[in-house]
Enzyme design. Structure first.
Site, short mmCIF file in Angstrom:
data_model
loop_
_atom_site.label_atom_id
_atom_site.label_comp_id
_atom_site.label_asym_id
_atom_site.label_seq_id
_atom_site.Cartn_x
_atom_site.Cartn_y
_atom_site.Cartn_z
N GLU A 108 0.83 -1.21 0.00
CA GLU A 108 0.00 0.00 0.00
C GLU A 108 0.86 1.26 0.00
OE1 GLU A 108 -2.35 -1.65 3.33
OE2 GLU A 108 -4.10 -0.97 2.19
N GLU A 128 -3.77 -9.46 3.76
CA GLU A 128 -4.51 -9.13 4.98
C GLU A 128 -5.62 -10.14 5.29
OE1 GLU A 128 -3.48 -6.96 2.76
OE2 GLU A 128 -2.79 -5.11 3.71
N1 3HC Z 1 4.71 -7.36 11.66
C1 3HC Z 1 5.43 -7.73 12.73
N2 3HC Z 1 6.28 -8.77 12.73
C2 3HC Z 1 6.40 -9.48 11.60
C3 3HC Z 1 5.66 -9.16 10.44
C4 3HC Z 1 4.79 -8.05 10.50
N3 3HC Z 1 4.07 -7.68 9.44
N4 3HC Z 1 5.98 -10.05 9.48
C5 3HC Z 1 6.88 -10.88 10.00
N5 3HC Z 1 7.13 -10.55 11.29
C6 3HC Z 1 8.10 -11.19 12.19
C7 3HC Z 1 7.76 -12.64 12.48
O1 3HC Z 1 6.86 -12.75 13.55
C8 3HC Z 1 9.12 -13.21 12.80
O2 3HC Z 1 9.42 -12.85 14.13
P1 3HC Z 1 10.31 -13.81 15.06
O3 3HC Z 1 11.62 -13.95 14.36
O4 3HC Z 1 10.36 -13.10 16.35
O5 3HC Z 1 9.55 -15.11 15.12
C9 3HC Z 1 10.05 -12.43 11.88
O6 3HC Z 1 9.33 -11.25 11.51
C10 3HC Z 1 10.44 -13.17 10.62
O7 3HC Z 1 9.25 -13.66 10.01
P2 3HC Z 1 9.26 -15.05 9.23
O8 3HC Z 1 9.85 -16.10 10.11
O9 3HC Z 1 7.89 -15.26 8.71
O10 3HC Z 1 10.29 -14.72 8.06
P3 3HC Z 1 10.26 -15.08 6.52
O11 3HC Z 1 11.47 -14.45 5.97
O12 3HC Z 1 10.02 -16.53 6.35
O13 3HC Z 1 8.96 -14.35 5.93
C11 3HC Z 1 7.44 -12.53 5.51
C12 3HC Z 1 8.87 -12.94 5.90
C13 3HC Z 1 7.14 -13.00 4.09
C14 3HC Z 1 7.35 -11.02 5.62
C15 3HC Z 1 6.44 -13.22 6.45
O14 3HC Z 1 6.85 -12.98 7.78
C16 3HC Z 1 5.03 -12.73 6.32
O15 3HC Z 1 4.30 -13.22 5.48
N6 3HC Z 1 4.64 -11.80 7.19
C17 3HC Z 1 3.28 -11.31 7.24
C18 3HC Z 1 2.97 -10.42 6.06
C19 3HC Z 1 1.61 -9.82 6.21
O16 3HC Z 1 0.63 -10.49 6.48
N7 3HC Z 1 1.53 -8.50 6.03
C20 3HC Z 1 0.27 -7.83 6.12
C21 3HC Z 1 0.10 -7.33 7.49
S1 3HC Z 1 -1.50 -6.62 7.73
C22 3HC Z 1 -1.38 -5.07 7.05
O17 3HC Z 1 -0.40 -4.75 6.45
C23 3HC Z 1 -2.56 -4.18 7.31
C24 3HC Z 1 -2.54 -2.97 6.43
O18 3HC Z 1 -3.34 -3.20 5.30
C25 3HC Z 1 -3.06 -1.79 7.15
#
Ligand code: 3HC
Ligand code: NAI
Length: 704
Positions: A108, A128
């Site tokens: 976004e 999301e």
């Molecule tokens: N916020 C906070 N922490 C996050 C995060 C996020 N969005 N994404 C990942 N983390 C943290 C994980 O909890 C993990 O923490 P830890 O080491 O303490 O366990 C660390 O980052 C590493 O994450 P992964 O083990 O998953 O690492 P990968 O490299 O395998 O994957 C990733 C990285 C692809 C970014 C994956 O973590 C992921 O898919 N994250 C979620 C993405 C997501 O859903 N984003 C949308 C959020 S909602 C949003 O944006 C609302 C908006 O529209 C207003």
């Protein structure tokens, strides 16, 4: 020009202000980052020498999204939609250079920028929905304007990640960069190009891909009808569609206001809390104590003993991970059957066009079959998947002990048997571990890693490394009858059987469980897995069963008739001509009636709500016992087990998280009420009682 804020840095490179987001591990958009972005844009506006702004991510990614840890806490200004608004309103062109992931709020931010460059390996998505949310920083308004309603809805409803080329083809990004090269360098080159061409600050809010109103409306209508059928109780997908309808109907700013209102509804929903719990729990389970202290042994090759249902499924999982596999069977005919089961999986994929015949050949080239254990002399890890019989398993382990090289990990896929006893039958118990896969093993994500008393920490660490290689979700479990999952299953299945004998039909129980969010109920599950498996377990347990415990014999009556479920054409349901979904069987109803009479039970009626209260109370109570005894490390390990291995609805977080949402005092009160009729079965777990007395919940035990 520069800034002291560590998570967002900005510095001028010629006429370009480079804004770097540096917030490990994934550059999530926490409050400090949001403030930093607003400051950076203000600085760009104020500096006469700045002609354009370039936003890049430090480390492996552009931005992983909003900071998920902030959800459920009071919002802190500036809110992300306002930050995006600020970026879009900038009078100087803003360029996003995307490498790694740009997900959710991360994408976004890029959509609010005026131009987008994606490096070859970039992944872009609006996931999301997977967290029970909708894109809440303009994604529902900008994405449809930029790429059309249909493509935007597809992204938002599936949450899938698009590769850079697909994103370019859709118009989500303007330019493709080179993979693995420096995003800063490529971003600067693109920005310089735009500045030289006097490119304007081109705003996504003004993009016109919704201009064909009829086509846009048709896409929204189609999404609404398919989502209504498929969403299975999920809350946010329909809200996403409402927001896109707003993008079509309303001026941009009003659309943004609608998006915000719908986003807040999702944020406040228990589904969001359940899905976020599942997200973090999945990342916690991989951090078992042994993985912190010990290094895994290398795994370059695998042996599988037994080529039946499980052995073949595990073989496929290992082949898919690129590992060479040696399968051992008892004789040539059994080995041929094992190989055929493996090939059948790939033939199915070829038939569906998901795999080429050449890829199948390459994969099968990693497969070797043998009837001689000596073929396992050099493998790094062996998984035994022979009949569920202690004597047979011990004989297999004696062979493994004889032929395997020192340091080879010796694993068993047993469902219930005592792995300490299996380990003790070898000269190397420190190398023995349980790897409990779920059927079909090439598809189901759960892997229980069962740790006997004498297993070396590095063997446990190796098991977790294997799970990662196979892309499984590992949960550490201790040794007991059924480990975490099957032990708890036995208890809530018993609660269901009590209700069955007391007056509910298997079809009503299954329907109630489905309405709760499961893909199928316990009797459908039993028919799918095969009633003979449970029958064998009941017979094995009969001698040690508590004589005071109520024992419902209905399942035994079906098994005595050879009605094992789908594979025999009937079980609790009838499967006409090999059908995969069954129909209710009046003869089963008659057997149930006869059993009620034999047991002297007068049938009463159950509401669906009462069915679920009993079913869940039994599950939660045994979950508490499993945590109390240290079989599961924390309640979250039980949650992940049930979400990934037993079809528990992910949006409810798992049974222990669900218990917290209804209140442990409520669960305990239910158990005490049910105990008035059957105090032997309904025996409140000491942990549950203790937590209620302390006014704590299961989540308090996840923090440790
Ligand atoms: N916020 C906070 N922490 C996050 C995060 C996020 N969005 N994404 C990942 N983390 C943290 C994980 O909890 C993990 O923490 P830890 O080491 O303490 O366990 C660390 O980052 C590493 O994450 P992964 O083990 O998953 O690492 P990968 O490299 O395998 O994957 C990733 C990285 C692809 C970014 C994956 O973590 C992921 O898919 N994250 C979620 C993405 C997501 O859903 N984003 C949308 C959020 S909602 C949003 O944006 C609302 C908006 O529209 C207003
Ligand atoms: P299966 O009956 O389909 O396969 C067992 C295979 O082992 C047969 O092909 C048999 O020929 C072979 N075998 C027997 N003795 C052998 C020996 N000494 N050496 C080599 N091969 C031998 O059984 P299934 O369902 O695959 O189960 C295997 C194990 O996995 C059992 O311990 C079971 O409890 C466990 N398990 C089963 C699950 C399921 O859903 N079926 C789920 C999780 C675990």
């Amino acid at each position: 020009m520069g800034s002291a804020v560590a998570v967002v840095r900005y510095a001028q490179h010629g006429a370009i202000l480079v804004v770097t987001i540096d917030n490990a591990p994934v550059n999530a958009l926490g409050a400090e980052v949001r403030r930093g972005l607003v400051d950076a844009i203000a600085a760009a506006e104020a500096a006469p020498g700045v002609a354009a702004v370039l936003i890049v991510g430090a480390g492996r990614n552009f931005i992983g999204g909003a900071d998920i840890r902030e959800f459920g806490k009071p919002p802190v200004a500036p809110l992300l939609p306002d930050v995006c608004q600020r970026i879009e309103a900038c009078s100087k062109p803003v360029i996003a250079a995307i490498h790694g992931v740009a997900l959710g709020g991360g994408l976004e931010v890029a959509l609010a920028a005026h131009y987008r460059l994606a490096l070859g390996g970039a992944k872009l998505g609006l996931p999301e929905v997977l967290l029970g949310l909708l894109p809440g920083a303009g994604g529902t308004q900008r994405a449809p304007r930029l790429i059309g309603a249909q493509a935007a809805l597809d992204m938002m409803l599936t949450g899938r990640q698009l590769g850079a080329a697909e994103a370019r083809a859709l118009g989500l990004v303007d330019k493709l960069g080179v993979d693995a090269a420096d995003p800063l360098e490529q971003g600067l080159a693109y920005a310089a190009e735009l500045v030289a061409a006097h490119a304007p600050a081109r705003r996504t809010r003004d993009a016109d891909r919704l201009a064909d109103v009829a086509a846009s409306q048709a896409a929204i209508d189609a999404a609404r009808s398919s989502t209504a059928k498929q969403a299975r109780g999920l809350f946010s997908p329909l809200k996403i569609i409402d927001a896109v309808q707003g993008a079509l109907d309303l001026p941009f700013d009003q659309g943004m206001a609608l998006e915000r209102a719908l986003f807040v509804q999702c944020l406040d929903s228990p589904q969001r809390a359940g899905l976020v719990h599942a997200f973090f729990a999945e990342r916690e389970v991989v951090k078992a104590p042994e993985t912190r202290v010990a290094q895994p042994r290398p795994i370059a090759s695998i042996g599988i003993v037994g080529g039946g249902t499980m052995g073949a499924g595990i073989t496929v999982a290992a082949l898919d991970a690129g590992l060479p596999v040696t399968m051992i069977e008892v004789d040539a005919a059994a080995l041929a059957r094992g190989r055929a089961l493996v090939e059948k999986v790939y033939d199915g994929q070829v038939a569906k066009g998901r795999m080429t015949a050449a890829a199948k050949a390459t994969t099968m080239a990693r497969y070797t079959g043998s009837t001689a254990y000596d073929a396992l002399a050099q493998v790094d890890l062996v998984i035994e998947a022979v009949f569920e019989d202690m004597a047979v398993k011990q004989a297999v382990f004696a062979q493994l002990d004889r032929v395997c090289k020192p340091g080879a990990v010796l694993a068993t896929n047993t469902s219930y048997l005592d792995i300490d006893q299996i380990a003790a039958s070898t000269t190397r118990p420190a190398d023995v571990v349980g790897l409990h896969f779920f059927s079909p093993a090439n598809i189901m994500k759960l892997l229980e890693i069962v740790v006997p008393e004498r297993t070396a920490p590095e063997v446990v660490a190796t098991a977790f490394a294997l799970a990662k290689l196979l892309r499984k979700t590992p949960v550490r479990a201790g040794v007991c009858d059924g480990f975490i999952g099957n032990r708890i299953l036995a208890v809530y299945r018993t609660a269901a059987d009590h209700m069955l004998e007391d007056g509910a039909s298997p079809y009503q129980i299954d329907a109630a469980v489905r309405a709760f969010g499961y893909p199928m109920g316990p009797y459908q599950m039993s028919d799918l897995a095969g009633g003979d498996i449970g029958w064998a377990t009941r017979k094995r347990r009969a001698p040690t069963r508590d004589p005071r415990a109520r024992y419902v014999q209905i399942a035994d009556r079906l098994c005595e008739r050879g009605w094992f479920g789908q594979k025999t054409g009937r079980g609790y349901y009838l499967y006409a001509d090999g059908a995969r979904s069954g129909t209710p069987d009046p003869e089963v109803a008659a057997i149930v009636d006869a059993e009620r009479q034999r047991a002297g039970v007068r049938a009463r009626s159950f509401t669906d709500d009462e069915i679920m209260r009993r079913y869940m109370a039994a599950m939660i109570n045994e979950g508490a016992n499993v945590v109390h005894e240290g079989i599961a490390l924390r309640p979250l390990d039980v949650d992940v087990t049930f979400v990934h291995g037993y079809g528990f609805p992910r949006y409810r977080g798992g049974p222990m998280h669900y218990a917290d949402t209804i209140g442990l005092d409520q669960v305990l009160a239910d158990i005490r009420t049910f105990a008035q009729d059957d105090p032997v079965f309904w025996n409140a777990s000491p942990l549950l009682v203790e937590l209620v007395e302390r006014g704590e919940n299961f989540a308090s035990l996840n923090q440790a």
